[in-house]
Every structure is written in structure tokens, then in C-alpha cells.
Design a protein around this motif. Structure first.
Motif, PDB file in Angstrom:
ATOM      1  N   ARG A   1     -23.723  -1.319  44.565  1.00  0.00           N
ATOM      2  CA  ARG A   1     -23.403   0.087  44.340  1.00  0.00           C
ATOM      3  C   ARG A   1     -24.181   0.532  43.094  1.00  0.00           C
ATOM      4  NH1 ARG A   1     -21.484  -1.534  48.303  1.00  0.00           N
ATOM      5  NH2 ARG A   1     -19.339  -1.382  49.094  1.00  0.00           N
ATOM      6  N   ILE A   2     -24.855   1.658  43.184  1.00  0.00           N
ATOM      7  CA  ILE A   2     -25.523   2.212  42.000  1.00  0.00           C
ATOM      8  C   ILE A   2     -24.533   3.112  41.284  1.00  0.00           C
ATOM      9  CG2 ILE A   2     -27.365   3.735  41.191  1.00  0.00           C
ATOM     10  CD1 ILE A   2     -29.182   2.507  43.226  1.00  0.00           C
ATOM     11  N   VAL A   3     -24.159   2.719  40.066  1.00  0.00           N
ATOM     12  CA  VAL A   3     -23.126   3.441  39.310  1.00  0.00           C
ATOM     13  C   VAL A   3     -23.660   4.027  38.005  1.00  0.00           C
ATOM     14  CG1 VAL A   3     -21.267   2.055  40.310  1.00  0.00           C
ATOM     15  CG2 VAL A   3     -22.348   1.305  38.179  1.00  0.00           C
TER      16      VAL A   3
ATOM     17  N   GLN B   1     -22.571   4.806  23.732  1.00  0.00           N
ATOM     18  CA  GLN B   1     -21.256   4.662  24.357  1.00  0.00           C
ATOM     19  C   GLN B   1     -21.375   4.779  25.884  1.00  0.00           C
ATOM     20  OE1 GLN B   1     -18.090   4.694  22.502  1.00  0.00           O
ATOM     21  NE2 GLN B   1     -19.328   4.437  20.675  1.00  0.00           N
ATOM     22  N   PHE B   2     -20.484   4.088  26.592  1.00  0.00           N
ATOM     23  CA  PHE B   2     -20.324   4.358  28.014  1.00  0.00           C
ATOM     24  C   PHE B   2     -19.647   5.721  28.162  1.00  0.00           C
ATOM     25  CE2 PHE B   2     -19.845  -0.435  28.469  1.00  0.00           C
ATOM     26  CZ  PHE B   2     -21.131  -0.611  28.975  1.00  0.00           C
ATOM     27  N   SER B   3     -20.182   6.570  29.012  1.00  0.00           N
ATOM     28  CA  SER B   3     -19.542   7.871  29.235  1.00  0.00           C
ATOM     29  C   SER B   3     -18.332   7.697  30.147  1.00  0.00           C
ATOM     30  CB  SER B   3     -20.529   8.843  29.885  1.00  0.00           C
ATOM     31  OG  SER B   3     -20.748   8.495  31.249  1.00  0.00           O
ATOM     32  N   PRO B   4     -17.341   8.592  30.035  1.00  0.00           N
ATOM     33  CA  PRO B   4     -16.184   8.515  30.934  1.00  0.00           C
ATOM     34  C   PRO B   4     -16.583   8.541  32.409  1.00  0.00           C
ATOM     35  CG  PRO B   4     -15.727  10.013  29.114  1.00  0.00           C
ATOM     36  CD  PRO B   4     -17.181   9.658  29.014  1.00  0.00           C
ATOM     37  N   ALA B   5     -17.581   9.363  32.753  1.00  0.00           N
ATOM     38  CA  ALA B   5     -18.011   9.458  34.150  1.00  0.00           C
ATOM     39  C   ALA B   5     -18.626   8.146  34.621  1.00  0.00           C
ATOM     40  CB  ALA B   5     -19.008  10.601  34.316  1.00  0.00           C
ATOM     41  N   ALA B   6     -19.414   7.508  33.752  1.00  0.00           N
ATOM     42  CA  ALA B   6     -20.036   6.231  34.117  1.00  0.00           C
ATOM     43  C   ALA B   6     -18.982   5.147  34.319  1.00  0.00           C
ATOM     44  CB  ALA B   6     -21.033   5.819  33.047  1.00  0.00           C
ATOM     45  N   LEU B   7     -17.992   5.104  33.432  1.00  0.00           N
ATOM     46  CA  LEU B   7     -16.916   4.125  33.592  1.00  0.00           C
ATOM     47  C   LEU B   7     -16.137   4.374  34.871  1.00  0.00           C
ATOM     48  CD1 LEU B   7     -15.575   3.886  29.928  1.00  0.00           C
ATOM     49  CD2 LEU B   7     -16.736   2.080  31.207  1.00  0.00           C
ATOM     50  N   GLU B   8     -15.889   5.631  35.180  1.00  0.00           N
ATOM     51  CA  GLU B   8     -15.157   5.968  36.406  1.00  0.00           C
ATOM     52  C   GLU B   8     -15.919   5.484  37.645  1.00  0.00           C
ATOM     53  OE1 GLU B   8     -13.497   9.940  38.772  1.00  0.00           O
ATOM     54  OE2 GLU B   8     -14.012  10.073  36.646  1.00  0.00           O
ATOM     55  N   ARG B   9     -17.251   5.699  37.657  1.00  0.00           N
ATOM     56  CA  ARG B   9     -18.060   5.238  38.795  1.00  0.00           C
ATOM     57  C   ARG B   9     -18.028   3.721  38.914  1.00  0.00           C
ATOM     58  NH1 ARG B   9     -21.750   9.206  36.673  1.00  0.00           N
ATOM     59  NH2 ARG B   9     -22.998   7.547  35.694  1.00  0.00           N
TER      60      ARG B   9
ATOM     61  N   SER C   1     -24.161  -3.319  28.552  1.00  0.00           N
ATOM     62  CA  SER C   1     -22.935  -3.790  27.904  1.00  0.00           C
ATOM     63  C   SER C   1     -23.201  -4.416  26.548  1.00  0.00           C
ATOM     64  CB  SER C   1     -22.223  -4.788  28.816  1.00  0.00           C
ATOM     65  OG  SER C   1     -21.916  -4.184  30.059  1.00  0.00           O
ATOM     66  N   ARG C   2     -24.415  -4.898  26.325  1.00  0.00           N
ATOM     67  CA  ARG C   2     -24.758  -5.424  25.000  1.00  0.00           C
ATOM     68  C   ARG C   2     -24.854  -4.294  23.988  1.00  0.00           C
ATOM     69  NH1 ARG C   2     -28.164  -9.226  28.008  1.00  0.00           N
ATOM     70  NH2 ARG C   2     -29.991  -7.878  27.831  1.00  0.00           N
ATOM     71  N   ASP C   3     -25.167  -3.075  24.464  1.00  0.00           N
ATOM     72  CA  ASP C   3     -25.450  -1.959  23.562  1.00  0.00           C
ATOM     73  C   ASP C   3     -24.263  -1.027  23.334  1.00  0.00           C
ATOM     74  OD1 ASP C   3     -28.038  -2.946  23.572  1.00  0.00           O
ATOM     75  OD2 ASP C   3     -28.740  -1.550  25.110  1.00  0.00           O
ATOM     76  N   ALA C   4     -23.236  -1.099  24.166  1.00  0.00           N
ATOM     77  CA  ALA C   4     -22.175  -0.074  24.155  1.00  0.00           C
ATOM     78  C   ALA C   4     -21.146  -0.310  23.057  1.00  0.00           C
ATOM     79  CB  ALA C   4     -21.476  -0.029  25.509  1.00  0.00           C
ATOM     80  N   GLY C   5     -20.849   0.752  22.307  1.00  0.00           N
ATOM     81  CA  GLY C   5     -19.849   0.665  21.258  1.00  0.00           C
ATOM     82  C   GLY C   5     -18.430   0.641  21.790  1.00  0.00           C
ATOM     83  N   ASN C   6     -18.185   1.150  22.990  1.00  0.00           N
ATOM     84  CA  ASN C   6     -16.833   1.195  23.561  1.00  0.00           C
ATOM     85  C   ASN C   6     -16.674   0.200  24.705  1.00  0.00           C
ATOM     86  OD1 ASN C   6     -18.558   2.625  25.269  1.00  0.00           O
ATOM     87  ND2 ASN C   6     -16.972   4.089  25.891  1.00  0.00           N
ATOM     88  N   ARG C   7     -17.319  -0.957  24.574  1.00  0.00           N
ATOM     89  CA  ARG C   7     -17.269  -1.895  25.689  1.00  0.00           C
ATOM     90  C   ARG C   7     -15.888  -2.502  25.877  1.00  0.00           C
ATOM     91  NH1 ARG C   7     -21.185  -6.837  23.599  1.00  0.00           N
ATOM     92  NH2 ARG C   7     -19.803  -7.715  22.032  1.00  0.00           N
ATOM     93  N   ASP C   8     -14.997  -2.443  24.864  1.00  0.00           N
ATOM     94  CA  ASP C   8     -13.633  -2.954  25.045  1.00  0.00           C
ATOM     95  C   ASP C   8     -12.899  -2.183  26.139  1.00  0.00           C
ATOM     96  OD1 ASP C   8     -14.029  -4.857  23.137  1.00  0.00           O
ATOM     97  OD2 ASP C   8     -12.909  -3.829  21.549  1.00  0.00           O
ATOM     98  N   GLU C   9     -13.172  -0.885  26.224  1.00  0.00           N
ATOM     99  CA  GLU C   9     -12.568  -0.068  27.288  1.00  0.00           C
ATOM    100  C   GLU C   9     -13.064  -0.542  28.655  1.00  0.00           C
ATOM    101  OE1 GLU C   9     -12.361   4.646  28.694  1.00  0.00           O
ATOM    102  OE2 GLU C   9     -13.321   4.085  26.791  1.00  0.00           O
TER     103      GLU C   9
END
Length: 332
Positions: free
Chosen positions: A36-38, A49-57, A85-93
Motif C-alpha cells: 500500500r502506498i501511504v 514530523q509525521f503528519s496526522p494524515a500520513a499516520l492515518e493512511r 522513521s529515523r527522521d521523525a520527531g513524533n515517532r512514538d505516536e
């Protein structure tokens, strides 16, 4: 006989493999392979940061995968997260969302381990090629170069270039500001793109320099390309109408022919790319940037090898890659 599930979560796509094998050293018996391309890494270069839309996908795709994994009743799961994931500041979410859905914690692997898994997966189908073998894995956020011989890695490097990263950093702003065109990288169709291509090419070449300095690209005798950018361009080079993995895997294409397909992919409008039967939804806009990366790599490696008189006669494309390497890492 253990049945395992491997998940590769990259900058652009998230993929699943469920497989087993009869015995150690035997090829994988793949039960299913999903993608799946997300665009998990969308915008991360700017925001960190991961955007909310990207996390939702991404979570929607993982929900699908959880159902597939339950249906097969797998014994082990390994979830590997790479460049974004190595670069994201909110990867805990991100981690907690995956843990809730699959019961496993994602592993954010190093570029070196990513390269080793890519090599293991890519070479699992090719036993008799001229060595050393160079595996190039072009992802959304990074590209791995892995030089190996007799099934083991000699050296590897992960570089910060990929189809999404190069597109967003150098090409997307120009395309967005253009008054005409449809995302083509052809200067005749998209005003201002020529200068952006020069900047992007310079950045790509500097990263290839790093790979060359570490690996010595002239040592390679076989070049194997893996992952979505390469397999999609290979589908064009083969003249396919739809995505046919059995024809793509193991195909042998001359450098000149592969470069023609790279140039074609770069110069077409997004609408034309998107209409191709082998183009996955969500890749059409960034494949031109991926083609630029692949073309610069081919040019460089071909030039390095030709310098000693041996030449690069063919480029192999492998459908097996890091995803297969993840599955193999779970099996005895």
C-alpha cells in the motif's frame, strides 16, 4: 515449519510478506505479498514530523495487514521501519499505533542493517552471477548501495536520497509554481524545471560520490536494482501493459535501454504516468524523481566499470528485496 510475517514500512509505501520455507538455505515459499502506498514520510523533510494524515493512511493499511496476518495464523511478526522513521520527531505516536494494531513494536533499523537485509533478499534468487554483486535499493527517502560476494556483504552505505525526498526537496516547489504542465520534468513543458534538475542532479551525484568512496563502485560486476522505482521503470523497459512481477523479476536490460525508460518516465506528465497499468496509485508524481536517481546511478556505475574495460552489459531487476530479507531473518 514456522510461518512468518515481515512488514517493511518506508517513506512511500508499507509492504507485507507472509512466507515459510522447507529448510534452511531453501527459497522462500511466499503465501502472500501486499503493498500500500501511504506516503508516511510526506513533508517530513520540512516539518520533521509525521503528519496526522500520513499516520492515518499508514494505520489504515496496518489494520488491513492485521486482518491478513490473523487469517494466515502466523507464528512470528517483524515490523521494520526505515528512512522516514529515523527522521521523525513524533515517532512514538507511530510506534504506539502499530503496537496497538499488531502487538509488536516497530524496529527503526540503521541504514547498515537496511542495506544488509536488502542484499539478503535481493540475492536470494540469484546464485550464479558475476561477483562482486552491487545491489541498489531506491526507496522513498533513502537509497542503499550494498556490495557483496558469495552471499555476504563486503560493505554498504545508506544515502539520503529517494524518490520522495528528491521530489519534495528540489522538484515539487518548481512544479507547484509552474503555470503550465502536469508535473513533467521536461523543461519544454514545465517552466523553471531545468535549473531544479541541475540542482537535484548535483545533490544526487554528491551522494553517489560518497557511495563510490566507501564501496569502490568500479569493483561491481553485476548490478541488481530493487524496489518500486526500479521495478516500475523496468515494466516500461519491458513494454508491459500491466504489472507482471514474474516478467520483471530476473529481467536483464542493457544500460542504454534502462536509461531510455528513465528519461521517458521523467518527461511524461503525471496524468500519463498515472494511466499506466503498472503504475501503483500514489507513485505517479514521484517516479520522475526516482527515475532521475536511477539514471544518475546507472550512468556512474556504467562509467566506472567501463573504465577498466569490462563494461556493464546488463542490469538485473529483482522483485525480492528487503521485504524478503526481513522474512528470511525470522526463519531458521
Amino acid at each position: 515449519m514456522a510461518l512468518v510475517a515481515g512488514i517493511d514500512c518506508g517513506t512511500n509505501s508499507i509492504r507485507l510478506i507472509i512466507a515459510d520455507r522447507e529448510a534452511s538455505g531453501e527459497p522462500l515459499n511466499v503465501r502472500t505479498r501486499e503493498m500500500r502506498i501511504v506516503r508516511l514520510g510526506e513533508g517530513i523533510d520540512k516539518t520533521g514530523q509525521f503528519s496526522p494524515a500520513a499516520l492515518e493512511r499508514c494505520f489504515a493499511a496496518v489494520d488491513e495487514y492485521a486482518q491478513i496476518i490473523d487469517k494466515y495464523g502466523v507464528d512470528k511478526i517483524r515490523f521494520v521501519a526505515t528512512s522516514a522513521s529515523r527522521d521523525a520527531g513524533n515517532r512514538d505516536e507511530f510506534f504506539s499505533g502499530i503496537q496497538e494494531r499488531l502487538g509488536v513494536t516497530p524496529e527503526v533499523i540503521s541504514g547498515e542493517e537496511e542495506a544488509a537485509l536488502s542484499f539478503s533478499g535481493a540475492t536470494s534468487s540469484f546464485r550464479d552471477e558475476d561477483e562482486p554483486v552491487l545491489v541498489v535499493d531506491i526507496g522513498g527517502g533513502s537509497t542503499e548501495f550494498v556490495l557483496g560476494q558469495r552471499g555476504r556483504v563486503i560493505d554498504a552505505i545508506s544515502t539520503n536520497m529517494g524518490s520522495v525526498r528528491i521530489f519534495e526537496r528540489y522538484l515539487a516547489p518548481v512544479i507547484a509554481n509552474a503555470n503550465s504542465g502536469d508535473g513533467s520534468l521536461d523543461p519544454r513543458q514545465t517552466p523553471g524545471i531545468a535549473k531544479a534538475l541541475i540542482k537535484a542532479s548535483f545533490a544526487i551525484d554528491k551522494l553517489i560520490d560518497e557511495a563510490d568512496k566507501k564501496l569502490g563502485l568500479e569493483r561491481a560486476r553485476t548490478l541488481i536494482g530493487v524496489a518500486g522505482t526500479v521495478t516500475t521503470i523496468t515494466a516500461h523497459a519491458l513494454g508491459l501493459k500491466d504489472y507482471e512481477p514474474e516478467k520483471i523479476h530476473g529481467s536483464r536490460i542493457t544500460p542504454a535501454h534502462m536509461l531510455r525508460s528513465c528519461n521517458w518516465m521523467m518527461n511524461q506528465p503525471v496524468s500519463v504516468r498515472a494511466a499506466l497499468g503498472y503504475m501503483p496509485t500514489g507513485r505517479a508524481d514521484v517516479i520522475g524523481a526516482g527515475a532521475l536517481v536511477w539514471s544518475r546511478i546507472i550512468d556512474r556505475i556504467n562509467g566506472e566499470i567501463e573504465a577498466d574495460g569490462s563494461g556493464l552489459k546488463e542490469i538485473l531487476t529483482s522483485e525480492t528485496d528487503i521485504l524478503d530479507g526481513i522474512a528470511l531473518s525470522l526463519l531458521p
